[in-house]
Design a protein around this motif. Structure first.
Motif, PDB file in Angstrom:
ATOM      1  N   VAL A  74       0.858  -1.178   0.000  1.00 39.34           N
ATOM      2  CA  VAL A  74       0.000   0.000   0.000  1.00 39.34           C
ATOM      3  C   VAL A  74       0.898   1.233   0.000  1.00 39.34           C
ATOM      4  CG1 VAL A  74      -1.799   1.266   1.226  1.00 39.34           C
ATOM      5  CG2 VAL A  74      -1.784  -1.234   1.273  1.00 39.34           C
ATOM      6  N   ARG A  75       0.570   2.194  -0.835  1.00 34.74           N
ATOM      7  CA  ARG A  75       1.336   3.432  -0.892  1.00 34.74           C
ATOM      8  C   ARG A  75       0.713   4.441   0.069  1.00 34.74           C
ATOM      9  NH1 ARG A  75       5.015   5.607  -4.274  1.00 34.74           N
ATOM     10  NH2 ARG A  75       4.772   3.814  -5.684  1.00 34.74           N
ATOM     11  N   VAL A  76       1.508   4.891   1.032  1.00 34.21           N
ATOM     12  CA  VAL A  76       1.048   5.849   2.037  1.00 34.21           C
ATOM     13  C   VAL A  76       1.995   7.038   2.037  1.00 34.21           C
ATOM     14  CG1 VAL A  76       0.426   6.214   4.451  1.00 34.21           C
ATOM     15  CG2 VAL A  76       0.193   3.943   3.432  1.00 34.21           C
ATOM     16  N   GLY A  77       1.491   8.202   1.642  1.00 27.09           N
ATOM     17  CA  GLY A  77       2.329   9.391   1.657  1.00 27.09           C
ATOM     18  C   GLY A  77       3.585   9.254   0.822  1.00 27.09           C
ATOM     19  N   GLY A  78       3.501   8.534  -0.290  1.00 28.12           N
ATOM     20  CA  GLY A  78       4.661   8.357  -1.147  1.00 28.12           C
ATOM     21  C   GLY A  78       5.553   7.198  -0.770  1.00 28.12           C
ATOM     22  N   THR A  79       5.235   6.488   0.310  1.00 25.82           N
ATOM     23  CA  THR A  79       6.023   5.348   0.764  1.00 25.82           C
ATOM     24  C   THR A  79       5.207   4.079   0.615  1.00 25.82           C
ATOM     25  OG1 THR A  79       7.161   6.750   2.381  1.00 25.82           O
ATOM     26  CG2 THR A  79       7.320   4.374   2.688  1.00 25.82           C
ATOM     27  N   VAL A  80       5.818   3.043   0.077  1.00 19.97           N
ATOM     28  CA  VAL A  80       5.145   1.757  -0.096  1.00 19.97           C
ATOM     29  C   VAL A  80       5.427   0.887   1.125  1.00 19.97           C
ATOM     30  CG1 VAL A  80       4.955  -0.318  -1.505  1.00 19.97           C
ATOM     31  CG2 VAL A  80       5.318   1.904  -2.604  1.00 19.97           C
ATOM     32  N   VAL A  81       4.361   0.400   1.768  1.00 18.08           N
ATOM     33  CA  VAL A  81       4.507  -0.433   2.961  1.00 18.08           C
ATOM     34  C   VAL A  81       3.687  -1.702   2.773  1.00 18.08           C
ATOM     35  CG1 VAL A  81       4.875   1.556   4.481  1.00 18.08           C
ATOM     36  CG2 VAL A  81       2.557   0.697   4.109  1.00 18.08           C
ATOM     37  N   PRO A  82       4.087  -2.806   3.402  1.00 18.06           N
ATOM     38  CA  PRO A  82       3.278  -4.037   3.330  1.00 18.06           C
ATOM     39  C   PRO A  82       1.880  -3.805   3.888  1.00 18.06           C
ATOM     40  CG  PRO A  82       5.465  -4.481   4.227  1.00 18.06           C
ATOM     41  CD  PRO A  82       5.328  -2.985   4.162  1.00 18.06           C
ATOM     42  N   PHE A  83       0.920  -4.509   3.317  1.00 17.83           N
ATOM     43  CA  PHE A  83      -0.469  -4.299   3.731  1.00 17.83           C
ATOM     44  C   PHE A  83      -0.676  -4.615   5.204  1.00 17.83           C
ATOM     45  CE2 PHE A  83      -4.806  -5.854   4.407  1.00 17.83           C
ATOM     46  CZ  PHE A  83      -5.523  -4.747   3.993  1.00 17.83           C
ATOM     47  N   ALA A  84      -0.061  -5.680   5.709  1.00 22.74           N
ATOM     48  CA  ALA A  84      -0.238  -6.047   7.115  1.00 22.74           C
ATOM     49  C   ALA A  84       0.274  -4.950   8.035  1.00 22.74           C
ATOM     50  CB  ALA A  84       0.480  -7.365   7.403  1.00 22.74           C
ATOM     51  N   ASP A  85       1.435  -4.368   7.691  1.00 22.76           N
ATOM     52  CA  ASP A  85       1.972  -3.280   8.507  1.00 22.76           C
ATOM     53  C   ASP A  85       1.105  -2.024   8.408  1.00 22.76           C
ATOM     54  OD1 ASP A  85       3.969  -5.078   8.939  1.00 22.76           O
ATOM     55  OD2 ASP A  85       5.499  -4.018   7.785  1.00 22.76           O
ATOM     56  N   VAL A 159       4.096  -9.309  10.703  1.00 20.72           N
ATOM     57  CA  VAL A 159       3.454  -8.044  11.063  1.00 20.72           C
ATOM     58  C   VAL A 159       4.421  -7.266  11.943  1.00 20.72           C
ATOM     59  CG1 VAL A 159       1.514  -6.928  12.208  1.00 20.72           C
ATOM     60  CG2 VAL A 159       1.152  -9.047  10.946  1.00 20.72           C
ATOM     61  N   HIS A 160       4.751  -6.035  11.530  1.00 14.36           N
ATOM     62  CA  HIS A 160       5.720  -5.217  12.261  1.00 14.36           C
ATOM     63  C   HIS A 160       4.990  -4.027  12.873  1.00 14.36           C
ATOM     64  CE1 HIS A 160       7.828  -7.281   8.921  1.00 14.36           C
ATOM     65  NE2 HIS A 160       8.732  -7.545   9.860  1.00 14.36           N
ATOM     66  N   VAL A 161       4.892  -4.015  14.177  1.00 19.20           N
ATOM     67  CA  VAL A 161       4.178  -2.945  14.884  1.00 19.20           C
ATOM     68  C   VAL A 161       5.097  -2.275  15.903  1.00 19.20           C
ATOM     69  CG1 VAL A 161       1.815  -3.783  14.576  1.00 19.20           C
ATOM     70  CG2 VAL A 161       3.221  -4.722  16.414  1.00 19.20           C
ATOM     71  N   THR A 162       6.374  -2.155  15.541  1.00 20.15           N
ATOM     72  CA  THR A 162       7.312  -1.419  16.397  1.00 20.15           C
ATOM     73  C   THR A 162       7.163   0.066  16.114  1.00 20.15           C
ATOM     74  OG1 THR A 162       8.879  -3.249  16.358  1.00 20.15           O
ATOM     75  CG2 THR A 162       9.721  -1.108  17.045  1.00 20.15           C
ATOM     76  N   PRO A 163       6.799   0.880  17.096  1.00 14.24           N
ATOM     77  CA  PRO A 163       6.573   2.315  16.836  1.00 14.24           C
ATOM     78  C   PRO A 163       7.860   3.027  16.433  1.00 14.24           C
ATOM     79  CG  PRO A 163       5.583   1.632  18.923  1.00 14.24           C
ATOM     80  CD  PRO A 163       6.462   0.508  18.479  1.00 14.24           C
ATOM     81  N   GLN A 164       7.757   3.846  15.392  1.00  8.39           N
ATOM     82  CA  GLN A 164       8.869   4.706  14.994  1.00  8.39           C
ATOM     83  C   GLN A 164       8.816   6.049  15.712  1.00  8.39           C
ATOM     84  OE1 GLN A 164       9.681   5.042  10.811  1.00  8.39           O
ATOM     85  NE2 GLN A 164       9.018   2.942  10.358  1.00  8.39           N
ATOM     86  N   HIS A 165       7.617   6.465  16.074  1.00  9.64           N
ATOM     87  CA  HIS A 165       7.425   7.715  16.818  1.00  9.64           C
ATOM     88  C   HIS A 165       6.485   7.428  17.993  1.00  9.64           C
ATOM     89  CE1 HIS A 165       9.352   9.951  13.556  1.00  9.64           C
ATOM     90  NE2 HIS A 165       8.583   9.266  12.719  1.00  9.64           N
ATOM     91  N   PRO A 166       7.010   6.921  19.100  1.00  8.62           N
ATOM     92  CA  PRO A 166       6.147   6.531  20.235  1.00  8.62           C
ATOM     93  C   PRO A 166       5.291   7.666  20.776  1.00  8.62           C
ATOM     94  CG  PRO A 166       8.374   5.669  20.501  1.00  8.62           C
ATOM     95  CD  PRO A 166       8.427   6.612  19.355  1.00  8.62           C
ATOM     96  N   LEU A 167       5.815   8.886  20.768  1.00  8.50           N
ATOM     97  CA  LEU A 167       5.025  10.015  21.282  1.00  8.50           C
ATOM     98  C   LEU A 167       3.796  10.264  20.412  1.00  8.50           C
ATOM     99  CD1 LEU A 167       7.774  12.574  22.382  1.00  8.50           C
ATOM    100  CD2 LEU A 167       6.412  11.040  23.807  1.00  8.50           C
ATOM    101  N   ALA A 168       3.934  10.091  19.110  1.00  8.45           N
ATOM    102  CA  ALA A 168       2.780  10.251  18.219  1.00  8.45           C
ATOM    103  C   ALA A 168       1.742   9.164  18.485  1.00  8.45           C
ATOM    104  CB  ALA A 168       3.225  10.219  16.761  1.00  8.45           C
ATOM    105  N   VAL A 169       2.210   7.951  18.758  1.00 10.50           N
ATOM    106  CA  VAL A 169       1.286   6.857  19.081  1.00 10.50           C
ATOM    107  C   VAL A 169       0.495   7.190  20.336  1.00 10.50           C
ATOM    108  CG1 VAL A 169       1.131   4.437  19.769  1.00 10.50           C
ATOM    109  CG2 VAL A 169       2.704   5.115  17.938  1.00 10.50           C
ATOM    110  N   GLY A 244       2.665   7.182  13.734  1.00 10.60           N
ATOM    111  CA  GLY A 244       3.528   6.805  14.844  1.00 10.60           C
ATOM    112  C   GLY A 244       4.210   5.469  14.630  1.00 10.60           C
ATOM    113  N   PHE A 245       3.604   4.574  13.845  1.00 11.55           N
ATOM    114  CA  PHE A 245       4.189   3.256  13.579  1.00 11.55           C
ATOM    115  C   PHE A 245       4.992   3.227  12.286  1.00 11.55           C
ATOM    116  CE2 PHE A 245       0.858   2.148  16.584  1.00 11.55           C
ATOM    117  CZ  PHE A 245       1.444   1.142  17.333  1.00 11.55           C
ATOM    118  N   LEU A 246       4.488   3.915  11.244  1.00  5.00           N
ATOM    119  CA  LEU A 246       5.106   3.811   9.925  1.00  5.00           C
ATOM    120  C   LEU A 246       6.028   4.970   9.598  1.00  5.00           C
ATOM    121  CD1 LEU A 246       2.012   2.610   7.844  1.00  5.00           C
ATOM    122  CD2 LEU A 246       3.728   1.212   9.006  1.00  5.00           C
ATOM    123  N   GLY A 247       5.858   6.102  10.270  1.00  4.74           N
ATOM    124  CA  GLY A 247       6.653   7.279   9.942  1.00  4.74           C
ATOM    125  C   GLY A 247       6.139   8.029   8.739  1.00  4.74           C
TER     126      GLY A 247
END
Length: 283
Positions: A74-85, A159-169, A244-247
């Protein structure tokens, strides 16, 4: 001369007598008691209020990832990420918001139906303290459900659910849970039976949640549907929480934060006004 002390001294002595509670600015004891009551109420049936929603949300992840082969990007904000993530953060915050609403819409409503509403209105609690305890209990349940779902997803393969921005989460999780908590309090004030609360859940909360980009990127929608998504407040909560998770996000994170914060403040003031007037509560 009179042997009785002046009136002011009598009132001071009564206030300072042992066993006489003294409430100054905030009734912290009463606020804590009502908050603990709200938390214990859903913890007594935690299998239904915490673990069942967590399992249901996890099943959503399993079904959608299996249906999409778990490999469709899935393309999100110009970045392609796996659907599960992509879908996992949306499912977490969706479960949090729905359970925050369910918890907050129950307390005052069941009190009106069972005739125990005086247990909320009679204690020496200010309107702000009552509202804070009700929403605090709902937000606590939301974070319990969100934590349970996140832990389960972190153990799920691919499935990768490690937060990249914990404060945003944490920030968007709080804003979203508070948003639906206040909506639940407003519903419990207005509703007169459980059917009314169920109608709000089925015809307002559920559609707005499912049409907010939880399972898809709004960039793939037609212009009319994309415009509808951008006026849906749930979209900004989910987009910011996903950031917060994907950046990366479908919308401006700062704009979403301002929009949801403004809505929370407006709904908080509305709930405060209605509670203070006792609308549909003191009749």
């Amino acid at each position: 001369m009179s042997s009785q002390p002046p009136i002011g001294q009598v009132q001071s002595a009564v206030r300072n007598a042992p066993g006489v509670p003294v409430i100054r600015n905030v009734n912290w004891g009463g606020l804590r008691t009502l908050y603990v009551k709200e938390v214990r109420r859903f913890f007594k049936v935690q299998l239904q209020t915490v673990w069942a929603p967590a399992i249901t949300t996890l099943l959503f992840l399993v079904i959608f990832t299996v249906a999409n082969g778990a490999r469709a990007p899935v393309r999100v904000g110009g970045t392609v990420v796996p659907f599960a993530d992509f879908v996992a953060p949306g499912l977490i915050i969706m479960g949090m918001m729905q359970n925050a609403f369910a918890n907050a819409s129950f307390s005052l409503l069941v009190g009106k139906i069972q005739g125990t509403i005086v247990d909320y209105l009679q204690p020496p609690l200010s309107t702000g303290e009552l509202l804070a305890a009700l929403t605090g209990g709902a937000v606590t349940r939301a974070f319990c459900v969100g934590t349970a779902v996140w832990l389960a997803m972190s153990l799920w393969p691919d499935v990768h659910v490690t937060p990249q921005h914990p404060l945003a989460v944490l920030w968007f999780g709080l804003l979203g849970a508070l948003f639906l908590s206040l909506a639940g309090v407003l519903t419990s004030i207005w509703a007169e039976k459980f059917d009314h609360a169920a109608a709000v859940t089925n015809f307002v909360i559920a559609p707005l949640t499912l049409l907010s980009g939880t399972f898809y990127s709004v960039d793939h929608l037609a212009p009319a549907f994309r415009a509808f998504s951008h006026v849906n407040p749930f979209f900004y909560v989910i987009s910011g929480f996903r950031y917060g998770f994907l950046g990366t996000a479908d919308s401006s994170v700062m704009l979403g934060s301002i929009v949801i914060l403004a809505i929370d403040v407006a709904m908080g003031l509305l709930c405060y006004t209605l509670l203070k007037r006792g609308w549909k509560l003191k009749n």
